[in-house]
Design a protein around this motif. Structure first.
Motif, PDB file in Angstrom:
ATOM      1  N   THR A  85       0.859  -1.174   0.141  1.00 31.12           N
ATOM      2  CA  THR A  85       0.222   0.032   0.037  1.00 31.12           C
ATOM      3  C   THR A  85       1.005   1.284   0.021  1.00 31.12           C
ATOM      4  O   THR A  85       1.568   1.573   1.028  1.00 31.12           O
ATOM      5  CB  THR A  85      -1.103  -0.085   1.281  1.00 31.12           C
ATOM      6  OG1 THR A  85      -1.976  -1.153   1.031  1.00 31.12           O
ATOM      7  CG2 THR A  85      -1.882   1.325   1.237  1.00 31.12           C
ATOM      8  N   ALA A  86       0.924   1.990  -1.201  1.00 31.20           N
ATOM      9  CA  ALA A  86       1.565   3.109  -1.289  1.00 31.20           C
ATOM     10  C   ALA A  86       0.677   4.213  -0.830  1.00 31.20           C
ATOM     11  O   ALA A  86      -0.347   4.041   0.019  1.00 31.20           O
ATOM     12  CB  ALA A  86       2.185   3.390  -2.605  1.00 31.20           C
ATOM     13  N   SER A  87       0.633   5.444  -1.623  1.00 30.73           N
ATOM     14  CA  SER A  87      -0.550   6.562  -1.296  1.00 30.73           C
ATOM     15  C   SER A  87      -0.376   7.506  -2.406  1.00 30.73           C
ATOM     16  O   SER A  87       0.821   7.657  -3.058  1.00 30.73           O
ATOM     17  CB  SER A  87      -0.071   7.117  -0.005  1.00 30.73           C
ATOM     18  OG  SER A  87      -0.905   8.228   0.077  1.00 30.73           O
ATOM     19  N   ILE A  88      -1.067   8.257  -2.522  1.00 31.38           N
ATOM     20  CA  ILE A  88      -1.111   9.517  -3.518  1.00 31.38           C
ATOM     21  C   ILE A  88       0.132  10.196  -2.666  1.00 31.38           C
ATOM     22  O   ILE A  88       0.721  11.058  -3.527  1.00 31.38           O
ATOM     23  CB  ILE A  88      -2.392  10.182  -3.678  1.00 31.38           C
ATOM     24  CG1 ILE A  88      -2.336  11.275  -4.610  1.00 31.38           C
ATOM     25  CG2 ILE A  88      -2.722  10.851  -2.342  1.00 31.38           C
ATOM     26  CD1 ILE A  88      -3.625  12.084  -5.011  1.00 31.38           C
ATOM     27  N   GLN A  89       0.056  10.290  -1.403  1.00 30.79           N
ATOM     28  CA  GLN A  89       1.295  11.058  -0.805  1.00 30.79           C
ATOM     29  C   GLN A  89       2.461  10.692  -1.268  1.00 30.79           C
ATOM     30  O   GLN A  89       3.641  11.368  -1.004  1.00 30.79           O
ATOM     31  CB  GLN A  89       1.134  10.896   0.677  1.00 30.79           C
ATOM     32  CG  GLN A  89      -0.103  11.510   1.280  1.00 30.79           C
ATOM     33  CD  GLN A  89      -0.080  12.677   1.477  1.00 30.79           C
ATOM     34  OE1 GLN A  89       0.941  13.349   1.377  1.00 30.79           O
ATOM     35  NE2 GLN A  89      -1.467  13.521   1.265  1.00 30.79           N
ATOM     36  N   SER A  90       2.740   9.519  -2.017  1.00 33.78           N
ATOM     37  CA  SER A  90       4.036   9.003  -2.563  1.00 33.78           C
ATOM     38  C   SER A  90       4.608   9.993  -3.530  1.00 33.78           C
ATOM     39  O   SER A  90       5.765  10.124  -3.898  1.00 33.78           O
ATOM     40  CB  SER A  90       3.959   7.529  -3.342  1.00 33.78           C
ATOM     41  OG  SER A  90       3.495   6.901  -2.221  1.00 33.78           O
ATOM     42  N   PHE A  91       3.479  10.723  -4.315  1.00 34.54           N
ATOM     43  CA  PHE A  91       3.981  11.530  -5.309  1.00 34.54           C
ATOM     44  C   PHE A  91       3.405  12.761  -5.391  1.00 34.54           C
ATOM     45  O   PHE A  91       3.798  13.745  -6.116  1.00 34.54           O
ATOM     46  CB  PHE A  91       3.245  10.852  -6.561  1.00 34.54           C
ATOM     47  CG  PHE A  91       3.229   9.392  -6.781  1.00 34.54           C
ATOM     48  CD1 PHE A  91       4.577   8.608  -7.201  1.00 34.54           C
ATOM     49  CD2 PHE A  91       2.503   8.303  -6.419  1.00 34.54           C
ATOM     50  CE1 PHE A  91       4.748   7.641  -7.423  1.00 34.54           C
ATOM     51  CE2 PHE A  91       2.699   7.056  -6.615  1.00 34.54           C
ATOM     52  CZ  PHE A  91       3.887   6.489  -6.875  1.00 34.54           C
TER      53      PHE A  91
END
Length: 299
Positions: A190-196
């Motif tokens: 689980t990544a996130s839109i916060q990754s980018f």
């Protein structure tokens, strides 16, 4: 379908609760999914399975609440046996286990885990493999976050702890799982839109999610020679207990309003992405970050 008959498809604008939320009411909900106000949909009534994961064993890290509970339930309804972990909230774990036990023919077991410790992660994977007889799907979903109004306010110890749980934990579990997961199995992080697209007030959390996105692509290269696929899902705003427990009231009130849908996702709306990436239909997909963001916009 009869001519002019409308399909049974709900308007996506109104599937889940829309802001504004009562920040004080939501923040007082505690850390349990069952106490979240307004309540979240984990798929209890809405998710319909199609045996896409029949015969598989899935391990969902952080499967006791929120997105993790929705993933665990969806995997069970797709025919998989489901092991899941929780950190401290035994009440949430018991609620999730009761929910899974209602699924006919599905085995389930809950394990307490401190994923910041490498040896604990290794022992868990070995235990699940031994007790269930195999492991096909690993979902790394557990995470922690804290919000900060200024850079000066960021606590060093808390920053380190966020990395230990979110990034280090994901690394440990991916590393050791490669020796256990069966050929044709998969890992889904689980990544996130916060990754980018990081929010400054979530600096430590966003940085860990960027690390997870990067690790996903690297592990995909290491894993594919064993026939194991590695991908990640990058959610946008999702209505889970993590939100009222880690965000200030003003952020809770408008949570999810900066999406094209004008609302946060319900956990059940994320579950389909994880099931797809674990299914045979995703056999040509590895090293990818699958966004489920509601078309989030910068505001």
């Amino acid at each position: 379908m009869k001519l002019n008959q409308k399909p049974n498809r709900p308007n996506p604008l109104y599937i889940g609760a829309r802001p504004p939320f009562d920040g004080k009411s939501a923040a007082g909900a505690g850390d349990a999914s069952d106490e979240l106000n307004p309540p979240a949909d984990h798929g209890e009534q809405s998710y319909k399975g199609h045996q896409q994961l029949s015969g598989c064993v899935a391990l969902v890290i952080g499967g006791d609440s929120g997105i993790g509970r929705a993933i665990a339930l969806a995997n069970a309804r797709e025919g998989a046996d489901v092991a899941f972990t929780y950190h401290k909230n035994q009440s949430d774990a018991e609620s999730t286990q009761q929910l899974l036990q209602q699924e006919a023919g599905v085995r389930t077991c809950a394990y307490q885990l401190d994923q910041s410790k490498a040896e604990h992660c290794k022992q868990l994977l070995q235990q699940v493999n031994s007790e269930f007889g195999r492991l096909d799907i690993l979902v790394n979903n557990a995470a922690t976050q804290t919000t900060y109004q200024t850079a000066d306010a960021i606590d060093i110890e808390e920053f380190e702890n966020t990395f230990k749980i979110n990034a280090f934990g994901t690394f440990y579990l991916c590393k050791y799982a490669l020796d256990i997961i069966r050929e044709s199995g998969c890992i889904i992080n689980t990544a996130s839109i916060q990754s980018f697209d990081p929010s400054a007030y979530l600096l430590p959390y966003a940085a860990t999610k960027a690390a997870i996105a990067s690790m996903t692509k690297s592990f995909a290269s290491f894993a594919i020679h064993k026939g194991i696929r590695v991908n990640a899902v990058a959610p946008g705003p999702v209505w889970t207990p993590l939100i009222p427990n880690t965000m200030p009231e003003d952020k809770i009130e408008n949570f999810g309003s900066n999406t094209l849908l004008g609302r946060p996702a319900q956990p059940s709306e994320l579950a389909h992405a994880y099931v797809f990436l674990a299914s045979p239909q995703a056999s040509y997909i590895t090293g990818e970050i699958y966004p489920v963001t509601g078309g989030r916009q910068q505001i």
